[in-house]
Scaffold this active site. Structure first.
Site, PDB file in Angstrom:
ATOM      1  CG  ASP A   3     -29.891  43.744 -19.205  1.00 54.28           C
ATOM      2  OD1 ASP A   3     -29.073  42.804 -19.129  1.00 54.28           O
ATOM      3  OD2 ASP A   3     -31.071  43.593 -19.559  1.00 54.28           O
ATOM      4  CE1 TYR A   4     -28.135  53.182 -16.100  1.00 52.12           C
ATOM      5  CE2 TYR A   4     -27.159  52.448 -14.034  1.00 52.12           C
ATOM      6  CZ  TYR A   4     -27.460  53.454 -14.925  1.00 52.12           C
ATOM      7  OH  TYR A   4     -27.088  54.739 -14.647  1.00 52.12           O
TER       8      TYR A   4
END
Length: 98
Positions: A3-4
């Protein structure tokens, strides 16, 4: 971590699009996306520090004041063609953001 990475990629893509769309109006769009920065939440001597340092160009964590200097530089009113601004960016790039 996925996600990052996806979020960082999305911010970079939006920045390029906004720069393309707003550039003709004289509006500049920038993003600052440093690598690992030595903070309380992500210390340079933490559990994952060795792996993070191994994939950075300088082999070290950045410092918060280095990120602040990049942001201040980009927010400054000096025109991007100014010799002073060019030198500052080159110096900052070489020392801190490779």
């Amino acid at each position: 971590m996925d996600d990052y990475a996806a979020t960082k990629a999305a911010v970079a893509a939006y920045t390029r699009g906004w720069a393309r769309d707003l550039g003709p109006r004289g509006i500049t769009v920038n993003t600052v996306q440093p690598g690992p920065i030595d903070t309380d939440m992500n210390p340079a001597d933490g559990d994952f520090a060795a792996a993070a340092k191994a994939v950075t160009a300088l082999g070290r964590y950045g410092q918060p004041d280095e990120v602040a200097a990049a942001v201040a530089f980009l927010a400054a009113p000096t025109p991007p063609t100014s010799p002073v601004r060019r030198w500052m960016w080159t110096e900052a790039s070489a020392r801190n953001f490779l």
